[in-house]
Design a protein around this motif. Structure first.
Motif, short mmCIF file in Angstrom:
data_model
loop_
_atom_site.label_atom_id
_atom_site.label_comp_id
_atom_site.label_asym_id
_atom_site.label_seq_id
_atom_site.Cartn_x
_atom_site.Cartn_y
_atom_site.Cartn_z
N LYS A 2 10.22 9.00 13.09
CA LYS A 2 8.99 8.37 13.57
C LYS A 2 9.36 6.99 14.10
O LYS A 2 9.70 6.09 13.33
CB LYS A 2 7.96 8.26 12.46
N ILE B 19 9.25 4.10 17.81
CA ILE B 19 8.72 3.71 19.12
C ILE B 19 9.87 3.20 19.98
O ILE B 19 10.89 2.73 19.47
CB ILE B 19 7.62 2.63 19.01
N HIS C 174 6.47 6.83 22.08
CA HIS C 174 6.39 7.03 20.63
C HIS C 174 6.67 8.49 20.30
O HIS C 174 6.60 9.36 21.17
CB HIS C 174 5.01 6.63 20.10
N ALA D 59 5.48 11.73 18.37
CA ALA D 59 4.26 12.32 17.82
C ALA D 59 4.42 13.82 17.70
O ALA D 59 4.75 14.49 18.68
CB ALA D 59 3.06 12.00 18.73
N SER E 293 3.57 6.18 25.78
CA SER E 293 2.48 5.47 25.10
C SER E 293 1.56 4.78 26.09
O SER E 293 0.43 4.40 25.74
CB SER E 293 3.05 4.44 24.13
N LYS F 132 -0.60 0.31 16.19
CA LYS F 132 -1.19 1.49 16.81
C LYS F 132 -0.52 2.79 16.37
O LYS F 132 -1.19 3.81 16.15
CB LYS F 132 -1.10 1.39 18.35
N LYS F 133 0.82 2.78 16.22
CA LYS F 133 1.56 4.03 16.01
C LYS F 133 2.22 4.15 14.64
O LYS F 133 2.70 5.23 14.29
CB LYS F 133 2.63 4.18 17.09
#
Length: 286
Positions: free
Chosen positions: A138, A140, A152, A154, A161, A231-232
């Motif tokens: 996980k 970015i 990112h 996901a 992004s 945000k992520k």
């Protein structure tokens, strides 16, 4: 051979390409090409420049690639291959054109074997694939250059992004984290024009504004990464792109500023693969 693919990275000032062997995740020796491109040229000039690089790259290997995977910044209709870039000081002459079909014609290659992918997502995929983020699931990614690329992870896939246009300070993120910010800010302080960050380092390192600019950039970058993390919720970040080559002047200060904002030290890594990350990520994308 199904495992032989031509990986391509198109940026605002260059095109890089190499034959990739997917079986062992390596670039085939002597097929690497990197050429400068005038992103403000005519459509014909840009496409001819791209085609010349790809043709020379393929000519260096005796096996024709089964596919061409091209990483390119958005906005794009990636599936159709239509360029939608018009307000980012690059590729304006390509707006609305089906560059997949035009490029296929230029290099005499099947259009349905050419794929366009988001460059920031490819960069992150490459670093997760075999680079500085191996072992993370996980994360970015940020590519810093003519523009700002963000990506990112996901649900097991890397995705764009699309945060270059996120409201930031008194404008958008790309206004403050890109080559044009360095050019604009140095001119504001010194009344002198530079072309890019390399020019700043090579020719103006003795300027009284040199350290000021990099301190400001470090703060801007840390603030943006902080918002990106919120945000992520990633476990790590990786930074690449041409500006990352100047890491000695901003990376540690960025980490320090980010740690103060976060309240703890967050892993911010520099790309270990450089441009290879995007080529590998593009080639490995389905």
């Amino acid at each position: 051979m199904r495992n032989i693919v031509l990986g391509v990275d198109i940026g605002g000032s260059h095109i890089t390409a190499a034959i990739i062997n997917l079986k062992n995740r390596t670039l085939v020796e002597n097929t690497w090409r990197r050429d400068r491109i005038d992103a403000n040229g005519t459509a014909s000039e840009i496409l001819n420049g791209w085609a010349n690089t790809l043709q020379q790259c393929m000519a260096a290997y005796n096996i024709k690639p089964t596919k061409i995977k091209i990483a390119i910044p958005g906005p794009m209709d990636y599936k159709a291959g239509i360029c939608l870039i018009k307000d980012q000081d690059k590729f304006r002459s390509l707006y609305g054109l089906n560059i997949k079909h035009l490029l296929a014609k230029e290099i005499n290659f099947e259009a349905d074997k050419i794929s366009f992918l988001n460059d920031a997502a490819c960069f992150l995929k490459g670093e997760l694939y075999s680079g500085s983020l191996s072992g993370f699931d996980k994360a970015i990614g940020l590519t810093l250059g003519t523009g700002l690329g963000t990506s990112h992870m996901a649900r097991g896939k890397t995705r764009d992004s699309d945060l270059w246009k996120m409201p930031f300070l008194t404008g958008i993120a790309e206004d403050y984290i890109s080559t044009r910010w360095f050019v604009k800010r140095f001119y504001e302080l010194s009344n002198r024009q530079i072309t890019d960050v390399k020019d700043l380092i090579d020719n103006h390192s003795k300027s009284p504004y040199f350290n000021i600019i990099f301190r400001e950039f470090s703060y801007n970058l840390a603030k943006f990464i902080y918002k990106f993390i919120k945000k992520k919720m990633p476990l790590a970040a990786v930074i690449g792109g041409n500006i990352a080559l100047a890491e000695d002047y901003f990376m540690e200060e960025t980490r320090k500023q980010l740690a103060e904002m976060m309240g703890y030290s967050f892993p911010v890594k520099k790309s270990t693969l450089g441009e290879k990350a995007t080529l590998l990520g593009a080639s490995a994308s389905t």
